[in-house]
Motif scaffolding. Structure first.
Motif: not given
Length: 294
Positions: A133-136, A151-152, A156-158
């Protein structure tokens, strides 16, 4: 339980059967013509008897004009949240703001693992859904230009770019039954989407709402921000929605006024029943709710 005051919404829950794709799509069109507001399909990517739900939603969006669309619910373990964020925003823009995002933590782990997904424990699945949910939401937020880093434990998103921005505020609805999932609904979601058939006693609906309300307040949210949706089956012999057609409007209205639900999604592949639900039951329920609120 409180009436949260949301306007009533009525929808269909259609089996995404692959055997006769034209018939599956026609049920969505029947739903729209009957006056229903929402069309949904379950998502089981490992089920070969089903059409791929994302592909089906995209196709149905092009074959309809007014009705909103959602998975009921999307299998997050097999759909990467970063890609899902872009796909949902894209379909929302293409459809003129008609897409909502039902999400689930997953459950059929043998089948998920067979498709290349990662097997998670129930607790891990809830944590992964929370991160998803956080990423979306972060990728939908184009108010800032800075690239995203996240950073989960599971995602992960870089330095991902944001966007595209959805055409409207897409609601994230969670299919949830157990305490931690209900807490996540209250903390982060826009809607709770269970199925009435999973509750042996209507009092359990109130217990679920209470957990969501408590979690929402703990997160600094108004519990009324969380829409309560319900998959229902009508015309059975037992349960809260049973008996003849004439009894259905009062039974559905009671779920709104006594238990706070405002979206009712009929699980049926019977076009005649979908027509009755949209053309007869829904207007009668709206009248009953309006009369009681006034």
């Amino acid at each position: 339980m409180p009436d949260y005051g949301h306007e009533p919404v009525f929808g269909s829950f259609i089996t995404p059967a692959a055997a006769d794709p034209a018939a599956t799509v026609e049920l969505a069109r029947v739903s729209e013509r009957a006056g229903l507001d929402l069309v949904t399909f379950q998502d089981h990517p490992y089920q070969t008897a089903f059409l791929d739900t994302w592909t089906l939603l995209s196709y149905v969006a092009a074959r309809t004009e007014r009705v909103s669309l959602s998975a009921n619910v999307m299998n997050l373990p097999l759909r990467t949240p970063a890609v899902l964020a872009r796909a949902t925003a894209s379909l929302d823009r293409l459809s003129g703001g008609r897409f909502e995002l039902g999400l689930g933590a997953g459950g059929f782990w043998d089948a998920i693992e067979a498709m290349g997904g990662r097997r998670l424990s129930p607790g891990q699945a809830v944590d992964a859904l929370s991160e998803g949910i956080d990423v979306i939401r972060a990728l939908w937020d184009t108010s800032e230009r800075a690239r995203l880093r996240y950073e989960g434990e599971y995602y992960r998103l870089a330095g991902a770019k944001r966007g595209p921005e959805p055409a409207h505020g897409i609601g994230i609805w969670l299919g949830a039954y157990k305490p931690r999932m209900l807490g996540l609904v209250g903390e982060k979601a826009d809607g709770w989407l269970p199925s009435l058939a999973y509750f042996s006693d209507p009092a359990q609906l109130g217990e679920g709402n209470a957990r969501i309300d408590e979690a929402a307040r703990a997160a600094g949210r108004d519990p009324g921000q969380v829409r309560r949706l319900l998959n229902v089956g009508l015309g059975g012999r037992e349960g809260p929605l049973a008996g003849p057609l004439g009894d259905w409007p009062e039974q559905v209205a009671a779920l709104a006024l006594e238990h706070g639900f405002s979206t009712f999604i009929l699980a049926s592949d019977d076009p005649d029943l979908l027509r009755v639900f949209g053309a007869e039951v829904a207007p009668a329920v709206r009248e009953l709710i309006a009369a009681e609120r006034s």
